[in-house]
Design a protein around this motif. Structure first.
Motif, PDB file in Angstrom:
ATOM      1  N   VAL A  81       0.802  -1.202  -0.118  1.00 38.79           N
ATOM      2  CA  VAL A  81      -0.107  -0.047   0.177  1.00 38.79           C
ATOM      3  C   VAL A  81       0.909   1.329  -0.012  1.00 38.79           C
ATOM      4  O   VAL A  81       1.785   1.482   0.947  1.00 38.79           O
ATOM      5  CB  VAL A  81      -1.003   0.276   1.276  1.00 38.79           C
ATOM      6  CG1 VAL A  81      -1.679   1.383   1.217  1.00 38.79           C
ATOM      7  CG2 VAL A  81      -1.814  -1.186   1.197  1.00 38.79           C
ATOM      8  N   TYR A  82       0.654   2.001  -0.792  1.00 41.49           N
ATOM      9  CA  TYR A  82       1.534   3.543  -1.179  1.00 41.49           C
ATOM     10  C   TYR A  82       0.380   4.548  -0.748  1.00 41.49           C
ATOM     11  O   TYR A  82      -0.825   4.576  -1.525  1.00 41.49           O
ATOM     12  CB  TYR A  82       1.819   3.542  -2.637  1.00 41.49           C
ATOM     13  CG  TYR A  82       2.883   2.346  -2.633  1.00 41.49           C
ATOM     14  CD1 TYR A  82       4.276   2.683  -2.400  1.00 41.49           C
ATOM     15  CD2 TYR A  82       2.618   1.295  -3.089  1.00 41.49           C
ATOM     16  CE1 TYR A  82       5.248   1.642  -2.614  1.00 41.49           C
ATOM     17  CE2 TYR A  82       3.453   0.353  -3.159  1.00 41.49           C
ATOM     18  CZ  TYR A  82       4.901   0.405  -3.070  1.00 41.49           C
ATOM     19  OH  TYR A  82       5.758  -0.521  -3.162  1.00 41.49           O
ATOM     20  N   THR A  83       0.366   5.257   0.195  1.00 44.73           N
ATOM     21  CA  THR A  83      -0.499   6.418   0.482  1.00 44.73           C
ATOM     22  C   THR A  83       0.067   7.564   0.173  1.00 44.73           C
ATOM     23  O   THR A  83       1.306   8.065   0.396  1.00 44.73           O
ATOM     24  CB  THR A  83      -0.472   6.508   2.400  1.00 44.73           C
ATOM     25  OG1 THR A  83      -0.970   5.114   2.613  1.00 44.73           O
ATOM     26  CG2 THR A  83      -1.708   7.396   2.530  1.00 44.73           C
ATOM     27  N   VAL A  84      -0.796   8.564  -0.737  1.00 41.27           N
ATOM     28  CA  VAL A  84      -0.427   9.944  -1.086  1.00 41.27           C
ATOM     29  C   VAL A  84      -1.134  10.690   0.062  1.00 41.27           C
ATOM     30  O   VAL A  84      -2.027  10.764   0.461  1.00 41.27           O
ATOM     31  CB  VAL A  84      -1.103   9.982  -2.607  1.00 41.27           C
ATOM     32  CG1 VAL A  84      -1.004  11.599  -2.956  1.00 41.27           C
ATOM     33  CG2 VAL A  84      -0.592   9.133  -3.396  1.00 41.27           C
ATOM     34  N   GLY A  85      -0.092  11.762   0.226  1.00 39.08           N
ATOM     35  CA  GLY A  85      -0.617  12.841   0.976  1.00 39.08           C
ATOM     36  C   GLY A  85       0.348  13.917   1.087  1.00 39.08           C
ATOM     37  O   GLY A  85       1.496  13.989   0.390  1.00 39.08           O
ATOM     38  N   PHE A  86       0.418  14.833   2.181  1.00 39.46           N
ATOM     39  CA  PHE A  86       1.413  15.882   2.475  1.00 39.46           C
ATOM     40  C   PHE A  86       1.525  16.084   3.799  1.00 39.46           C
ATOM     41  O   PHE A  86       0.616  15.825   4.648  1.00 39.46           O
ATOM     42  CB  PHE A  86       1.051  17.334   1.805  1.00 39.46           C
ATOM     43  CG  PHE A  86      -0.154  17.716   2.432  1.00 39.46           C
ATOM     44  CD1 PHE A  86      -0.036  18.807   3.166  1.00 39.46           C
ATOM     45  CD2 PHE A  86      -1.328  17.456   1.901  1.00 39.46           C
ATOM     46  CE1 PHE A  86      -1.144  19.597   3.756  1.00 39.46           C
ATOM     47  CE2 PHE A  86      -2.542  18.314   2.573  1.00 39.46           C
ATOM     48  CZ  PHE A  86      -2.387  19.181   3.418  1.00 39.46           C
ATOM     49  N   TYR A  87       2.676  16.652   4.381  1.00 37.41           N
ATOM     50  CA  TYR A  87       2.920  17.038   6.022  1.00 37.41           C
ATOM     51  C   TYR A  87       2.557  18.505   5.795  1.00 37.41           C
ATOM     52  O   TYR A  87       3.189  19.449   5.144  1.00 37.41           O
ATOM     53  CB  TYR A  87       4.360  16.690   5.974  1.00 37.41           C
ATOM     54  CG  TYR A  87       4.655  15.342   6.231  1.00 37.41           C
ATOM     55  CD1 TYR A  87       4.273  14.558   7.307  1.00 37.41           C
ATOM     56  CD2 TYR A  87       5.207  14.655   5.263  1.00 37.41           C
ATOM     57  CE1 TYR A  87       4.739  13.271   7.389  1.00 37.41           C
ATOM     58  CE2 TYR A  87       5.434  13.160   5.151  1.00 37.41           C
ATOM     59  CZ  TYR A  87       5.182  12.599   6.507  1.00 37.41           C
ATOM     60  OH  TYR A  87       5.433  11.108   6.385  1.00 37.41           O
ATOM     61  N   ALA A  88       1.996  19.041   6.661  1.00 37.13           N
ATOM     62  CA  ALA A  88       1.443  20.337   7.101  1.00 37.13           C
ATOM     63  C   ALA A  88       2.754  20.861   7.714  1.00 37.13           C
ATOM     64  O   ALA A  88       3.720  20.065   8.259  1.00 37.13           O
ATOM     65  CB  ALA A  88       0.490  20.613   8.162  1.00 37.13           C
ATOM     66  N   PRO A  89       2.911  22.213   7.738  1.00 34.09           N
ATOM     67  CA  PRO A  89       3.942  22.875   8.380  1.00 34.09           C
ATOM     68  C   PRO A  89       4.284  22.013   9.879  1.00 34.09           C
ATOM     69  O   PRO A  89       5.588  22.129  10.324  1.00 34.09           O
ATOM     70  CB  PRO A  89       3.752  24.367   8.391  1.00 34.09           C
ATOM     71  CG  PRO A  89       3.141  24.526   7.110  1.00 34.09           C
ATOM     72  CD  PRO A  89       1.990  23.096   7.041  1.00 34.09           C
ATOM     73  N   ASP A  90       3.127  21.979  10.560  1.00 34.45           N
ATOM     74  CA  ASP A  90       3.426  21.589  11.929  1.00 34.45           C
ATOM     75  C   ASP A  90       3.823  20.176  11.920  1.00 34.45           C
ATOM     76  O   ASP A  90       4.145  19.400  13.114  1.00 34.45           O
ATOM     77  CB  ASP A  90       2.385  21.829  12.597  1.00 34.45           C
ATOM     78  CG  ASP A  90       0.943  20.942  12.320  1.00 34.45           C
ATOM     79  OD1 ASP A  90       0.963  20.241  11.379  1.00 34.45           O
ATOM     80  OD2 ASP A  90      -0.134  21.015  13.074  1.00 34.45           O
ATOM     81  N   GLY A  91       3.976  19.343  10.679  1.00 34.37           N
ATOM     82  CA  GLY A  91       4.415  17.965  10.766  1.00 34.37           C
ATOM     83  C   GLY A  91       3.110  17.186  10.532  1.00 34.37           C
ATOM     84  O   GLY A  91       3.446  15.773  10.611  1.00 34.37           O
ATOM     85  N   THR A  92       1.843  17.726  10.691  1.00 34.35           N
ATOM     86  CA  THR A  92       0.770  16.579  10.735  1.00 34.35           C
ATOM     87  C   THR A  92       0.575  16.030   9.233  1.00 34.35           C
ATOM     88  O   THR A  92       0.887  16.606   8.292  1.00 34.35           O
ATOM     89  CB  THR A  92      -0.405  17.507  10.893  1.00 34.35           C
ATOM     90  OG1 THR A  92      -0.155  17.982  12.071  1.00 34.35           O
ATOM     91  CG2 THR A  92      -1.707  16.555  11.049  1.00 34.35           C
ATOM     92  N   TRP A  93       0.473  14.816   9.279  1.00 38.20           N
ATOM     93  CA  TRP A  93       0.395  14.169   7.828  1.00 38.20           C
ATOM     94  C   TRP A  93      -1.281  14.209   7.456  1.00 38.20           C
ATOM     95  O   TRP A  93      -2.168  13.938   8.281  1.00 38.20           O
ATOM     96  CB  TRP A  93       0.847  12.747   8.058  1.00 38.20           C
ATOM     97  CG  TRP A  93       0.459  11.693   6.831  1.00 38.20           C
ATOM     98  CD1 TRP A  93      -0.623  10.818   6.732  1.00 38.20           C
ATOM     99  CD2 TRP A  93       1.047  11.762   5.443  1.00 38.20           C
ATOM    100  NE1 TRP A  93      -0.487  10.160   5.353  1.00 38.20           N
ATOM    101  CE2 TRP A  93       0.529  10.882   4.828  1.00 38.20           C
ATOM    102  CE3 TRP A  93       2.248  12.240   4.960  1.00 38.20           C
ATOM    103  CZ2 TRP A  93       0.837  10.310   3.528  1.00 38.20           C
ATOM    104  CZ3 TRP A  93       2.706  12.302   3.530  1.00 38.20           C
ATOM    105  CH2 TRP A  93       1.847  11.291   3.046  1.00 38.20           C
ATOM    106  N   HIS A  94      -1.358  14.403   6.251  1.00 37.90           N
ATOM    107  CA  HIS A  94      -2.571  14.501   5.675  1.00 37.90           C
ATOM    108  C   HIS A  94      -2.831  13.594   4.346  1.00 37.90           C
ATOM    109  O   HIS A  94      -2.073  14.142   3.565  1.00 37.90           O
ATOM    110  CB  HIS A  94      -3.173  16.008   5.261  1.00 37.90           C
ATOM    111  CG  HIS A  94      -3.154  16.874   6.174  1.00 37.90           C
ATOM    112  ND1 HIS A  94      -4.160  17.101   6.979  1.00 37.90           N
ATOM    113  CD2 HIS A  94      -2.117  17.901   6.906  1.00 37.90           C
ATOM    114  CE1 HIS A  94      -4.003  18.133   7.973  1.00 37.90           C
ATOM    115  NE2 HIS A  94      -2.658  18.425   7.751  1.00 37.90           N
ATOM    116  N   THR A  95      -3.805  12.807   4.259  1.00 36.86           N
ATOM    117  CA  THR A  95      -3.851  11.694   3.436  1.00 36.86           C
ATOM    118  C   THR A  95      -4.923  12.106   2.189  1.00 36.86           C
ATOM    119  O   THR A  95      -6.089  12.685   2.606  1.00 36.86           O
ATOM    120  CB  THR A  95      -4.245  10.266   4.243  1.00 36.86           C
ATOM    121  OG1 THR A  95      -3.248   9.979   4.973  1.00 36.86           O
ATOM    122  CG2 THR A  95      -4.645   9.137   3.170  1.00 36.86           C
ATOM    123  N   ASP A  96      -4.422  11.713   1.204  1.00 36.66           N
ATOM    124  CA  ASP A  96      -5.309  12.017   0.065  1.00 36.66           C
ATOM    125  C   ASP A  96      -5.849  10.608  -0.531  1.00 36.66           C
ATOM    126  O   ASP A  96      -7.135  10.425  -0.628  1.00 36.66           O
ATOM    127  CB  ASP A  96      -4.513  12.429  -1.164  1.00 36.66           C
ATOM    128  CG  ASP A  96      -5.301  12.437  -2.363  1.00 36.66           C
ATOM    129  OD1 ASP A  96      -6.311  13.314  -2.634  1.00 36.66           O
ATOM    130  OD2 ASP A  96      -5.164  11.903  -3.440  1.00 36.66           O
TER     131      ASP A  96
END
Length: 52
Positions: free
Chosen positions: A14-29
């Motif tokens: 499983v490959y998860t796409v997302g981004f890290y917010a400036p505070d380090g929080t991961w957000h999944t797409d």
């Protein structure tokens, strides 16, 4: 704020796409079963042409 989308291998197939917010929080797409599909999604989200 500029978002840079990335993918991580979250499980063996499983490959998860997302981004890290400036505070380090991961957000999944989305989750993908292949690295290539995840890379295509990241490319698109980062402004590239291709698959939505």
């Amino acid at each position: 704020m500029t978002i840079t989308w990335v993918y991580v291998q979250s499980e063996p197939w499983v490959y998860t796409v997302g981004f890290y917010a400036p505070d380090g929080t991961w957000h999944t797409d989305s989750d993908w079963n292949s690295k290539e599909d995840a890379a295509d999604r990241v490319h698109y989200l980062n402004g590239g042409k291709g698959v939505e």
